[in-house]
Design a protein around this motif. Structure first.
Motif, PDB file in Angstrom:
ATOM      1  N   CYS A 266       0.801  -1.229   0.000  1.00 18.30           N
ATOM      2  CA  CYS A 266       0.000   0.000   0.000  1.00 18.30           C
ATOM      3  C   CYS A 266       0.832   1.278   0.000  1.00 18.30           C
ATOM      4  CB  CYS A 266      -0.949   0.005   1.200  1.00 18.30           C
ATOM      5  SG  CYS A 266      -2.288  -1.200   1.057  1.00 18.30           S
ATOM      6  N   GLU A 267       2.033   1.231   0.550  1.00 17.07           N
ATOM      7  CA  GLU A 267       2.854   2.437   0.600  1.00 17.07           C
ATOM      8  C   GLU A 267       3.655   2.651  -0.681  1.00 17.07           C
ATOM      9  OE1 GLU A 267       4.996   1.746   4.220  1.00 17.07           O
ATOM     10  OE2 GLU A 267       3.075   1.433   5.249  1.00 17.07           O
ATOM     11  N   PHE A 268       3.551   1.711  -1.619  1.00 18.86           N
ATOM     12  CA  PHE A 268       4.232   1.843  -2.904  1.00 18.86           C
ATOM     13  C   PHE A 268       3.238   2.415  -3.900  1.00 18.86           C
ATOM     14  CE2 PHE A 268       5.831   0.328  -7.000  1.00 18.86           C
ATOM     15  CZ  PHE A 268       7.177   0.619  -6.890  1.00 18.86           C
ATOM     16  N   VAL A 269       3.521   3.596  -4.465  1.00 19.67           N
ATOM     17  CA  VAL A 269       2.563   4.273  -5.342  1.00 19.67           C
ATOM     18  C   VAL A 269       2.953   4.166  -6.811  1.00 19.67           C
ATOM     19  CG1 VAL A 269       1.795   5.848  -3.551  1.00 19.67           C
ATOM     20  CG2 VAL A 269       3.692   6.520  -5.043  1.00 19.67           C
ATOM     21  N   GLY A 270       4.053   3.495  -7.103  1.00 20.57           N
ATOM     22  CA  GLY A 270       4.392   3.235  -8.493  1.00 20.57           C
ATOM     23  C   GLY A 270       3.532   2.110  -9.050  1.00 20.57           C
ATOM     24  N   LYS A 271       3.827   1.711 -10.276  1.00 21.74           N
ATOM     25  CA  LYS A 271       3.106   0.591 -10.883  1.00 21.74           C
ATOM     26  C   LYS A 271       3.349  -0.664 -10.061  1.00 21.74           C
ATOM     27  CE  LYS A 271       3.044  -2.173 -15.128  1.00 21.74           C
ATOM     28  NZ  LYS A 271       3.572  -2.293 -16.514  1.00 21.74           N
TER      29      LYS A 271
ATOM     30  N   PHE B 281      10.196  -9.262   6.240  1.00 21.01           N
ATOM     31  CA  PHE B 281      10.828  -9.871   5.075  1.00 21.01           C
ATOM     32  C   PHE B 281      10.570  -9.049   3.822  1.00 21.01           C
ATOM     33  CE2 PHE B 281      10.582 -13.068   1.570  1.00 21.01           C
ATOM     34  CZ  PHE B 281      11.931 -13.401   1.541  1.00 21.01           C
ATOM     35  N   VAL B 282       9.314  -8.691   3.594  1.00 21.31           N
ATOM     36  CA  VAL B 282       8.977  -7.917   2.401  1.00 21.31           C
ATOM     37  C   VAL B 282       9.648  -6.548   2.434  1.00 21.31           C
ATOM     38  CG1 VAL B 282       7.085  -6.784   1.160  1.00 21.31           C
ATOM     39  CG2 VAL B 282       6.792  -9.119   2.010  1.00 21.31           C
ATOM     40  N   ASP B 283       9.528  -5.859   3.539  1.00 16.03           N
ATOM     41  CA  ASP B 283      10.071  -4.495   3.622  1.00 16.03           C
ATOM     42  C   ASP B 283      11.594  -4.483   3.495  1.00 16.03           C
ATOM     43  OD1 ASP B 283       7.485  -3.631   3.960  1.00 16.03           O
ATOM     44  OD2 ASP B 283       7.669  -3.257   6.121  1.00 16.03           O
ATOM     45  N   SER B 284      12.280  -5.390   4.178  1.00 16.48           N
ATOM     46  CA  SER B 284      13.740  -5.355   4.150  1.00 16.48           C
ATOM     47  C   SER B 284      14.289  -5.782   2.794  1.00 16.48           C
ATOM     48  CB  SER B 284      14.321  -6.226   5.266  1.00 16.48           C
ATOM     49  OG  SER B 284      14.026  -7.599   5.076  1.00 16.48           O
ATOM     50  N   THR B 285      13.687  -6.769   2.150  1.00 12.61           N
ATOM     51  CA  THR B 285      14.180  -7.181   0.829  1.00 12.61           C
ATOM     52  C   THR B 285      13.881  -6.117  -0.223  1.00 12.61           C
ATOM     53  OG1 THR B 285      12.151  -8.488   0.525  1.00 12.61           O
ATOM     54  CG2 THR B 285      14.122  -9.665   1.269  1.00 12.61           C
ATOM     55  N   TYR B 286      12.704  -5.495  -0.132  1.00  7.82           N
ATOM     56  CA  TYR B 286      12.406  -4.398  -1.064  1.00  7.82           C
ATOM     57  C   TYR B 286      13.382  -3.247  -0.867  1.00  7.82           C
ATOM     58  CZ  TYR B 286      10.493  -0.036  -2.723  1.00  7.82           C
ATOM     59  OH  TYR B 286      10.376   1.195  -3.310  1.00  7.82           O
TER      60      TYR B 286
ATOM     61  N   TRP C   9      16.481   2.755  -7.541  1.00  8.35           N
ATOM     62  CA  TRP C   9      15.106   3.160  -7.816  1.00  8.35           C
ATOM     63  C   TRP C   9      14.852   4.548  -7.212  1.00  8.35           C
ATOM     64  CZ3 TRP C   9      10.764  -1.074  -7.550  1.00  8.35           C
ATOM     65  CH2 TRP C   9      11.097  -2.133  -8.400  1.00  8.35           C
ATOM     66  N   ASP C  10      13.963   5.314  -7.836  1.00 10.83           N
ATOM     67  CA  ASP C  10      13.606   6.636  -7.338  1.00 10.83           C
ATOM     68  C   ASP C  10      12.582   6.456  -6.217  1.00 10.83           C
ATOM     69  OD1 ASP C  10      12.931   9.243  -6.848  1.00 10.83           O
ATOM     70  OD2 ASP C  10      12.331   9.716  -8.908  1.00 10.83           O
ATOM     71  N   ARG C  11      13.064   6.094  -5.047  1.00  8.26           N
ATOM     72  CA  ARG C  11      12.164   5.724  -3.958  1.00  8.26           C
ATOM     73  C   ARG C  11      11.314   6.898  -3.483  1.00  8.26           C
ATOM     74  NH1 ARG C  11      15.090   2.395   0.583  1.00  8.26           N
ATOM     75  NH2 ARG C  11      12.901   2.443   1.294  1.00  8.26           N
ATOM     76  N   ALA C  12      11.846   8.127  -3.576  1.00  9.64           N
ATOM     77  CA  ALA C  12      11.057   9.293  -3.144  1.00  9.64           C
ATOM     78  C   ALA C  12       9.805   9.450  -3.989  1.00  9.64           C
ATOM     79  CB  ALA C  12      11.913  10.547  -3.218  1.00  9.64           C
ATOM     80  N   ALA C  13       9.901   9.107  -5.275  1.00 14.51           N
ATOM     81  CA  ALA C  13       8.745   9.226  -6.162  1.00 14.51           C
ATOM     82  C   ALA C  13       7.828   8.010  -6.089  1.00 14.51           C
ATOM     83  CB  ALA C  13       9.215   9.415  -7.610  1.00 14.51           C
ATOM     84  N   LEU C  14       8.375   6.848  -5.711  1.00 12.65           N
ATOM     85  CA  LEU C  14       7.621   5.599  -5.766  1.00 12.65           C
ATOM     86  C   LEU C  14       6.958   5.219  -4.449  1.00 12.65           C
ATOM     87  CD1 LEU C  14      10.187   3.479  -7.813  1.00 12.65           C
ATOM     88  CD2 LEU C  14       7.992   4.371  -8.645  1.00 12.65           C
ATOM     89  N   GLU C  15       7.292   5.914  -3.377  1.00 10.87           N
ATOM     90  CA  GLU C  15       6.764   5.541  -2.059  1.00 10.87           C
ATOM     91  C   GLU C  15       6.083   6.734  -1.402  1.00 10.87           C
ATOM     92  OE1 GLU C  15      10.067   4.038   0.219  1.00 10.87           O
ATOM     93  OE2 GLU C  15      10.876   3.005  -1.531  1.00 10.87           O
ATOM     94  N   ARG C  16       5.181   6.423  -0.475  1.00 11.29           N
ATOM     95  CA  ARG C  16       4.555   7.472   0.331  1.00 11.29           C
ATOM     96  C   ARG C  16       4.644   7.055   1.793  1.00 11.29           C
ATOM     97  NH1 ARG C  16      -1.737   6.237  -1.322  1.00 11.29           N
ATOM     98  NH2 ARG C  16      -1.936   4.259  -0.195  1.00 11.29           N
ATOM     99  N   PRO C  17       4.601   8.016   2.708  1.00  9.66           N
ATOM    100  CA  PRO C  17       4.634   7.646   4.126  1.00  9.66           C
ATOM    101  C   PRO C  17       3.402   6.817   4.485  1.00  9.66           C
ATOM    102  CG  PRO C  17       5.035   9.988   3.827  1.00  9.66           C
ATOM    103  CD  PRO C  17       4.558   9.453   2.505  1.00  9.66           C
ATOM    104  N   PRO C  18       3.504   5.957   5.495  1.00  6.27           N
ATOM    105  CA  PRO C  18       2.343   5.183   5.924  1.00  6.27           C
ATOM    106  C   PRO C  18       1.180   6.091   6.321  1.00  6.27           C
ATOM    107  CG  PRO C  18       4.341   4.384   6.992  1.00  6.27           C
ATOM    108  CD  PRO C  18       4.698   5.660   6.294  1.00  6.27           C
ATOM    109  N   ILE C  19      -0.027   5.689   5.962  1.00  3.05           N
ATOM    110  CA  ILE C  19      -1.232   6.444   6.340  1.00  3.05           C
ATOM    111  C   ILE C  19      -1.731   5.899   7.667  1.00  3.05           C
ATOM    112  CG2 ILE C  19      -3.612   6.973   5.716  1.00  3.05           C
ATOM    113  CD1 ILE C  19      -2.792   6.738   2.781  1.00  3.05           C
TER     114      ILE C  19
END
Length: 303
Positions: free
Chosen positions: A165-170, A277-282, A291-301
């Motif tokens: 959910c915190e990933f806003v890219g494709k 596991f998911v968060d650390s491997t990503y 990867w342009d993480r600033a553009a692809l992610e958003r802070p948790p809601i």
């Protein structure tokens, strides 16, 4: 008769259910190839995976002229149900039967419902495939383990869906690929990947840079169920990266990070183990790949 586990994360010992696993893999490929024949093509094969439902695994709604239908494996009542847009439903009991018998029955039901479909009856993504109409080797079905697999998929789909959910890219949906028999979710950087060798569907799947996560019941060099993570193309240094939780490791033959399912189900908080596991491997893969993480992610809601 219903065979239900009362555990949220039930045991799935590979040796105990491997024959049911092999048969169910072929049965899902029959349904999946019907979807392949009927569904309009969506990039990265996203139109044809099975979806986790409150009862099992199902195709999406499949067009047939101006009509539509779907196929669902019900792992509570242990039925295959085919439902059409006119309200017709036909069922086939999920009991020990050969792949050849299952294939013949499913194709016959579709013809009887005036929904004829022609498929290529050859399994994919397995060694030494046997045509569906000739496969009398695989004929096992244990409803207890089929139900356990589905329960694991329900929980895994829930956690993996929240993790994306915190990933806003494709990003793909969380869906079940019947060829490889795994639940998967894939994030994209937005950049094209180097050209890849192999069949057309694999070249399309990896046309762009990806980081994938999922659950796989195991097989080949890894005879146990695992959660997995990988990046394509794999950035330099990823193999040596430190990931969490402590039970996770890089499997060099597979070329993926894996987290044994037993480590998850025995954890104090299985959801948290999967998220670590998911968060650390990503984070490791995305950072190393630039990867342009600033553009692809958003802070948790937060609620």
């Amino acid at each position: 008769m219903r065979f239900m586990s009362d555990e949220t994360w039930p045991a799935l010992p590979y040796e105990a259910w491997k024959d049911t696993y092999a048969t169910l893999h072929m049965w899902t490929q029959v349904a999946g190839k019907v979807a392949l024949a009927q569904a309009p093509w969506v990039n990265h094969s996203w139109s044809i995976p099975l979806q986790v439902t409150p009862r099992g695994l199902a195709t999406r709604a499949l067009p047939h002229g101006q009509r539509s239908f779907m196929i669902e494996f019900d792992f509570i009542d242990h039925l295959l149900a085919i439902r059409s847009s006119e309200g017709m439903t036909r069922t086939l009991a999920l009991t020990p039967r050969s792949v050849a018998d299952f294939y013949r029955e499913v194709m016959g039901i579709l013809r009887d419902m005036e929904l004829p479909v022609k498929i290529w009856p050859m399994p994919v993504e397995i060694p030494s495939p046997i045509r569906f109409d000739e496969d009398t080797v695989h004929h096992s079905y244990d409803p207890v383990y089929a139900n356990r697999l589905w329960r694991i998929l329900v929980q895994s789909e829930r956690v993996l869906s929240a993790a994306r959910c915190e990933f806003v890219g494709k990003c793909s949906p969380v869906h079940f690929f019947w060829g490889s028999f795994d639940l998967a979710v894939t994030r994209f950087s937005g950049r094209p990947a180097p050209p890849r060798e192999g069949p057309a569907f694999m070249r399309d799947a990896y046309s762009h840079e990806v980081i994938s996560h999922g659950f796989w019941p195991g097989g080949g060099p890894l005879p146990e169920p695992v959660f997995y993570a990988y990046a394509v193309p794999e950035p330099r240094g990823l193999k040596e990266s430190a990931v969490q939780p402590a039970a996770a490791y890089y499997h060099r033959e597979l070329g993926e990070f894996v987290l044994p399912y037993e480590a998850v189900r025995s954890a104090a908080d299985p959801d948290d183990a999967i998220r670590m596991f998911v968060d650390s491997t990503y984070e490791q893969a995305a950072t190393l790949a630039g990867w342009d993480r600033a553009a692809l992610e958003r802070p948790p809601i937060r609620a």
